[in-house]
Design an enzyme around this catalytic site. Structure first.
Site, PDB file in Angstrom:
ATOM      1  N   ARG A 186       0.835  -1.205   0.000  1.00 40.23           N
ATOM      2  CA  ARG A 186       0.000   0.000   0.000  1.00 40.23           C
ATOM      3  C   ARG A 186       0.868   1.252   0.000  1.00 40.23           C
ATOM      4  O   ARG A 186       0.654   2.172  -0.791  1.00 40.23           O
ATOM      5  CB  ARG A 186      -0.926  -0.019   1.220  1.00 40.23           C
ATOM      6  N   ASP A 226      -0.412  -6.258  -3.908  1.00 40.32           N
ATOM      7  CA  ASP A 226      -1.810  -5.950  -3.629  1.00 40.32           C
ATOM      8  C   ASP A 226      -2.357  -5.148  -4.810  1.00 40.32           C
ATOM      9  O   ASP A 226      -1.666  -4.945  -5.808  1.00 40.32           O
ATOM     10  CB  ASP A 226      -1.965  -5.178  -2.310  1.00 40.32           C
ATOM     11  N   HIS A 231      -7.146  -9.117  -4.343  1.00 39.13           N
ATOM     12  CA  HIS A 231      -6.074  -8.143  -4.097  1.00 39.13           C
ATOM     13  C   HIS A 231      -5.022  -8.196  -5.211  1.00 39.13           C
ATOM     14  O   HIS A 231      -3.822  -8.166  -4.942  1.00 39.13           O
ATOM     15  CB  HIS A 231      -5.433  -8.392  -2.730  1.00 39.13           C
ATOM     16  N   GLU A 278     -10.567 -11.818   1.146  1.00 34.15           N
ATOM     17  CA  GLU A 278     -11.314 -10.722   0.532  1.00 34.15           C
ATOM     18  C   GLU A 278     -11.338 -10.835  -0.998  1.00 34.15           C
ATOM     19  O   GLU A 278     -10.911  -9.928  -1.713  1.00 34.15           O
ATOM     20  CB  GLU A 278     -10.725  -9.374   0.969  1.00 34.15           C
TER      21      GLU A 278
END
Length: 551
Positions: A158, A187, A258, A325
């Protein structure tokens, strides 16, 4: 550790994490000075080099090689009768200091304890007073860790942390006797590891055009491009530096969710029959992304080739493949995904994700490695030998342990260090639940509902540091410290039940430990709240009120 006549103590000396047993300290003292020789037995050479580089620099001591029986010698020896990471530190006048470890790691952890005993100036890079002698009281310390996996996840996808920042954090982990760095390398917002076969993973996937400032609902943007990546030589350096400090670097390559940075670099990896994947860019905001990998043979072959290079760089027995996720909307709309479900006689999209993960579990096992993934990988069944990082609470870890799978406990409600440390509005970019220093100190990694045999599957515990709102080393330090010190004690020390832990004693020792962090230049959150320069007024967070759910 061997039994002795000493009584286990509420640990003294300001040591963090707390050791198992201390005999002393007594009024006599040991002096390490210009004449002190460093006697390094076989297998202790890395620790000897580390001591010369740290204590030698801090006190201006040459620490030349010499005999172990000299009066003020610093001796390092191995004794296989001790646990591999266990150690005994003996400091006595006319005998000097002897650190005995069950293995090379045990000697190294004993050296970390020695450094703490010598005071905050032992953490500086040059002597404050030329000719100063290093002094420690006579004492014996016996110690060893509770858990084999004592880790921290560092999210460099990130917000990219340059190589020197990673090396700095390896030193900080070692100073707290933590032995796993889980490096989150890929990611939606960036791909951070050079892969020679696929240069666009970093050429395109390593950079985003701009970055959301604060929570995804924030109206603020940093319009500067952000990115970076580690070359394969950088990774080799990081892994070697970690190994010298007895830290294992566990790489994470996220699949099948991701993954927008990878799809932006190689659009054929995405669900091309659902969306125009050529229009995707490296994501510039936060949250759960709908763009996931296509469940095709070509995608499998692509990531096998990526992992070939990853395995060559990381000797870790575990490779983390995410698995969390992963929205299924694109798979539900994809004729290709539906055909794969029918071909494999799967019950639906959840089993399709399980098939994806199980493929790589078998692929890694055939190469002598083990897959570890977030607890979503339990859904639809888990391959034999795979391990689980339990993040959505402890329930995933309990289910994994009860089914015979190893688990690392890292529940977000307890040990996600991106969560805010106080309810004050002065907290910078407040995210999630309030998790104070005391909350982290009272975290228990082994759920009480596990039997002894099931609890043996808890490899250990890990604090996770997700960097969506940590855009600098200063912000990273503020979120991580001092809570990582409390976490380190949870992971290392044999503490009582959470309600019975002596938090007052811990805070007394932390009062001394803050001076060590100061000497190391760590920008921790002060006990009384943030310094003015640590605040981020006007940057939106996402605070959650109330106590976190116990799940």
């Amino acid at each position: 550790m061997p039994d002795t006549d000493t009584t286990p103590t509420a640990p003294g000396g300001g040591l963090v994490p707390a050791p198992l047993r201390i005999d002393g300290p007594y009024r006599c003292a040991v002096h390490l000075g210009e004449g002190t020789a460093l006697a390094a037995g076989p297998g202790t050479e890395d620790t000897a080099r580390w001591l010369r580089a740290t204590l030698g620099a801090a006190f201006g001591l040459p620490l030349p090689p010499g005999p172990a029986d000299a009066g003020d010698a610093l001796a390092l020896v191995l004794d296989p009768a001790l646990p591999a990471e266990g150690y005994r530190l003996d400091a006595a006048p006319r005998r000097g200091v002897r650190i005995t470890g069950g293995g090379p790691a045990g000697v190294f952890w004993g050296a970390q304890t020695l450094r703490q005993l010598l005071g905050p100036h032992a953490f500086r890079r040059a002597p404050l007073t030329p000719g100063r002698t290093a002094v420690l009281p006579q004492q014996t310390i016996e110690d060893g860790p509770r858990f084999a996996w004592r880790g921290m996840l560092l999210d460099v996808a990130r917000h990219f942390l340059p190589k020197d920042g990673v090396l700095r954090y390896l030193d900080l982990l070692a100073a707290h006797k933590l032995n796993v760095l889980h490096l989150h390398l890929t990611d939606d917002q960036g791909w951070r590891i050079e892969i020679n076969r696929f240069p666009e993973l970093t050429g395109t996937g390593g950079w985003r055009e701009r970055t959301k400032i604060g929570h995804r609902a924030s109206p603020l943007w940093d319009e500067r491009p952000h990115g970076g990546y580690y070359t394969q030589d950088d990774i080799r350096e990081i892994v070697a530096y970690a190994a010298q400090r007895h830290i294992t670097v566990v790489p994470e390559i996220d699949i099948p969710g991701h993954s927008q940075a990878a799809i932006a670099a190689y659009p054929e990896l995405g669900n091309t029959d659902v969306i125009d994947t050529t229009s995707l860019k490296v994501w510039d905001t936060w949250g759960v992304n709908p763009n996931v990998l296509a469940p095709t043979d070509s995608t499998l072959r692509f990531y096998e080739q990526v992992l070939d290079e990853v395995l060559a760089l990381f000797p870790s027995p575990f490779v983390h493949l995410g698995g969390d996720e992963c929205p299924k909307d694109q798979w539900k709309a994809s004729a290709t995904a539906r055909a794969r479900i029918a071909e494999l006689s799967l019950a639906g999209e959840d089993e399709l994700q399980s098939w994806f993960i199980r493929h790589f579990a078998r692929w890694l096992a055939a190469r002598g490695r083990r897959l570890i993934g977030w607890d979503e990988i339990l859904e639809g069944g888990l391959a034999e030998g795979a391990a689980v990082s339990s993040w959505r609470g402890c329930a995933g870890g309990v289910a994994a342990a009860k089914s015979g799978h190893d688990v690392v406990m890292c529940p977000e409600q307890q040990v996600y260090l991106d969560h805010r440390q106080h309810s004050s509005p002065a907290e910078p970019v407040p995210i999630g639940f309030v998790r104070t220093l005391e909350d982290v100190y009272r975290f228990e990694p082994v759920p009480p509902e596990l039997t002894a045999d099931q609890a043996a599957h808890v490899l250990g515990t890990q604090a996770n540091v997700w960097t969506e709102v940590m855009d600098s080393q200063q912000r990273l330090d503020y979120q991580v410290f001092p809570r990582l010190a409390a976490f380190a004690e949870v992971a290392w020390s044999r503490l009582p039940a959470p309600a019975d832990r002596d938090y007052q004693d811990f805070t007394r020792r932390m009062a001394l430990h803050y001076a060590r962090l100061d000497a190391l230049g760590v920008g921790y959150r002060p006990p009384g709240g943030p310094h003015p320069w640590q605040k981020r007024p006007g940057v939106l967070g996402r605070p959650i009120d109330g106590a976190p759910p116990n799940v």
